[in-house]
Design a protein around this motif. Structure first.
Motif, PDB file in Angstrom:
ATOM      1  N   LEU A   1      -3.266  -5.421   0.043  1.00  0.00           N
ATOM      2  CA  LEU A   1      -2.867  -4.086  -0.391  1.00  0.00           C
ATOM      3  C   LEU A   1      -2.939  -3.957  -1.907  1.00  0.00           C
ATOM      4  CD1 LEU A   1      -1.550  -1.310   0.385  1.00  0.00           C
ATOM      5  CD2 LEU A   1       0.664  -2.421  -0.017  1.00  0.00           C
TER       6      LEU A   1
ATOM      7  N   ARG B   1       7.001  -0.100   0.733  1.00  0.00           N
ATOM      8  CA  ARG B   1       7.185  -0.344   2.175  1.00  0.00           C
ATOM      9  C   ARG B   1       6.268   0.569   2.989  1.00  0.00           C
ATOM     10  NH1 ARG B   1      12.215   0.306   2.323  1.00  0.00           N
ATOM     11  NH2 ARG B   1      12.953  -1.837   2.537  1.00  0.00           N
TER      12      ARG B   1
ATOM     13  N   LYS C   1       2.712  -0.693   2.748  1.00  0.00           N
ATOM     14  CA  LYS C   1       2.594  -1.947   3.513  1.00  0.00           C
ATOM     15  C   LYS C   1       2.464  -1.658   5.013  1.00  0.00           C
ATOM     16  CE  LYS C   1       5.302  -6.174   4.482  1.00  0.00           C
ATOM     17  NZ  LYS C   1       5.776  -5.962   5.868  1.00  0.00           N
TER      18      LYS C   1
ATOM     19  N   GLU D   1      -0.645  -2.532   7.628  1.00  0.00           N
ATOM     20  CA  GLU D   1      -0.412  -3.331   8.836  1.00  0.00           C
ATOM     21  C   GLU D   1      -0.829  -2.581  10.093  1.00  0.00           C
ATOM     22  OE1 GLU D   1       3.230  -6.099   7.116  1.00  0.00           O
ATOM     23  OE2 GLU D   1       3.707  -4.342   8.330  1.00  0.00           O
TER      24      GLU D   1
ATOM     25  N   VAL E   1       0.952  -7.898   6.111  1.00  0.00           N
ATOM     26  CA  VAL E   1       0.328  -7.922   4.790  1.00  0.00           C
ATOM     27  C   VAL E   1       0.826  -9.164   4.044  1.00  0.00           C
ATOM     28  CG1 VAL E   1       0.244  -6.796   2.531  1.00  0.00           C
ATOM     29  CG2 VAL E   1       0.006  -5.433   4.605  1.00  0.00           C
TER      30      VAL E   1
ATOM     31  N   VAL F   1      -1.042  -8.869  -2.118  1.00  0.00           N
ATOM     32  CA  VAL F   1      -1.003  -7.587  -2.826  1.00  0.00           C
ATOM     33  C   VAL F   1      -1.483  -7.769  -4.259  1.00  0.00           C
ATOM     34  CG1 VAL F   1       0.919  -6.654  -1.468  1.00  0.00           C
ATOM     35  CG2 VAL F   1       1.391  -7.856  -3.608  1.00  0.00           C
TER      36      VAL F   1
ATOM     37  N   ILE G   1       6.475 -10.086   1.333  1.00  0.00           N
ATOM     38  CA  ILE G   1       5.080 -10.228   0.913  1.00  0.00           C
ATOM     39  C   ILE G   1       5.033 -11.439  -0.001  1.00  0.00           C
ATOM     40  CG2 ILE G   1       3.153  -9.148  -0.305  1.00  0.00           C
ATOM     41  CD1 ILE G   1       4.440  -6.414   0.383  1.00  0.00           C
TER      42      ILE G   1
END
Length: 429
Positions: free
Chosen positions: A275, A289, A292, A296, A303, A306, A327
């Motif tokens: 991400l 959030r 994410k 997903e 995930v 990042v 994460i």
């Protein structure tokens, strides 16, 4: 096993000794604060304190790893063999400086907690860093120190076991705008068309129309070409896609657009996908959030990776948000406009939160090259700098990471140049 004696075992000591000895050198370690246990130990042992206990391997400490919080430090950089070091200690020490305090200073990003002048994007600039000011930004000094430390330990303890590292290379492709023309919506597309006409960019006008009627691929959709490169040369690439809501700062198309989701799914079949955090997700855990969960829903796995799209790390808050959302891998540690090793290392490491004095589960994967530097460096200079850094990483058997953008490889960019940089990093013809 290496037994380490220190009068007081602090979270900072545990963190940096584990990183240098265990994660980098592969040496099992054990801590003790009992002099009797240390003296009775027959195997390899090291004391870390103000004075040695006998004839053991001794590293004299400075106070940094015994302290809490952060404060202004006076740092004097000096030469050590063919590299540099800081936090010097007297000759009684088996190393001329406190390798663990110096490594902690760089890995924890201690200097980024201190007052500093931010750049126009609100980032900690390379010019404010000790490494840049003292001209060692191009060297992964933490790894260089660790390898020199290993050589000295081997001389002293020939039976001490180490694990071998392997040199690796990874390219990260950040996709802030998956498409330049496709699926932008009527109003945005119409305004874009008028803008191209006004600027007499007739080539773009023709391309835009051809993409709209589906007789040409979008110029930013270069993912199949990169996947072909992965298949052909077995190279490691990580793709970061942005799934933010449309705003003044984030201009990607909607995460609900089927072609957008299709690109992410197809790339995920051949490479790791992560991400690329949007502008608001870097500050607000609620936005992070949401992004994410969107990713997903597309890739059907949690995930794991990042990257901060603007590289304006706000330590430790931003990293703590990642930890809270489970994460565990961040790829933002580098300077987008200057090549080099922001944290002084080419080895992934766990993030230490100085505010809370804890080692977090977040693994930081530092990068040394960002394609944005092409805007400020000549081709010859950049290729030389890249070759120099690659050699430095090879010598310590670390991992070299470079960051590109998908548009670097489009027809609207000097894609031959960017491909040549990509091939130089991966050493492919």
């Amino acid at each position: 096993m290496l037994l380490i004696y220190t009068q007081k075992i602090t979270p900072r000591i545990i963190y940096v000794f584990k990183h240098i000895c265990t994660h980098v050198l592969g040496i099992p370690i054990k801590f003790t604060s009992k002099i009797e246990e240390f003296i009775a130990h027959d195997g390899a042992k090291l004391s870390y304190g103000k004075q040695s206990l006998g004839n053991e391997f001794f590293i004299q400490k400075v106070d940094l790893l015994m302290a809490q919080g952060f404060s202004e430090l006076e740092i004097k950089v000096q030469p050590w063999d063919d590299t540099v070091c800081f936090f010097p200690v007297p000759e009684a020490s088996d190393l001329p400086f406190d390798i663990f305090a110096a490594s902690f200073y760089l890995l924890s990003r201690y200097e980024e907690y201190l007052p500093h002048v931010k750049d126009a994007e609100g980032r900690f600039p390379a010019s404010e860093s000790l490494a840049h000011q003292e001209s060692f930004l191009h060297k992964p000094v933490v790894d260089i120190w660790a390898m020199k430390f290993r050589e000295i330990l081997v001389e002293r303890f020939p039976n001490l076991k180490f694990s071998d590292r392997r040199y690796k290379v990874c390219t990260i492709v950040a996709s802030e705008n998956t498409f330049i023309f496709k699926n932008k919506g009527f109003l945005r597309s119409f305004v874009g068309l008028l803008s191209d006409l006004f600027q007499l960019q007739l080539g773009k006008v023709i391309d835009r129309l051809q993409v709209w009627i589906r007789i040409k691929d979008d110029p930013h959709d270069i993912f199949e070409d990169l996947i072909e490169l992965i298949k052909q040369h077995k190279i490691y690439m990580l793709f970061m896609f942005q799934l933010s809501d449309f705003s003044l700062y984030d201009r990607n198309i909607s995460h609900n657009r089927i072609p957008h989701r299709a690109v992410i799914k197809s790339v995920a079949d051949y490479a790791k996908v992560g991400l690329l955090m949007g502008y608001y997700a870097m500050d607000e855990i609620r936005s992070l959030r949401k992004e994410k969960l969107r990713m997903e829903e597309i890739i059907h796995v949690p995930v794991e990776h990042v990257m901060n799209s603007k590289f304006n790390l706000r330590l430790p808050d931003q990293y703590n948000n990642l930890t809270e959302l489970e994460i565990n891998n961040d790829h933002s540690m580098g300077y987008p406009d200057v090549p080099g090793f922001r944290a002084g290392t080419c080895t992934p490491y766990l993030f230490y939160d100085i505010n809370m004095e804890v080692t977090t589960p977040l693994k930081v994967h530092p990068y040394a090259f960002n394609s944005a530097v092409t805007e400020t460096m000549t081709k010859t200079k950049l290729k030389e700098e890249l070759a120099r850094m690659l050699l430095e990483v090879k010598e310590v058997k670390g991992m070299f990471r470079g960051v590109f953008r998908n548009q670097d490889f489009s027809d609207y960019s000097n894609k031959e140049y960017y491909y040549s940089l990509l091939k130089q990093i991966h050493e492919i013809g």
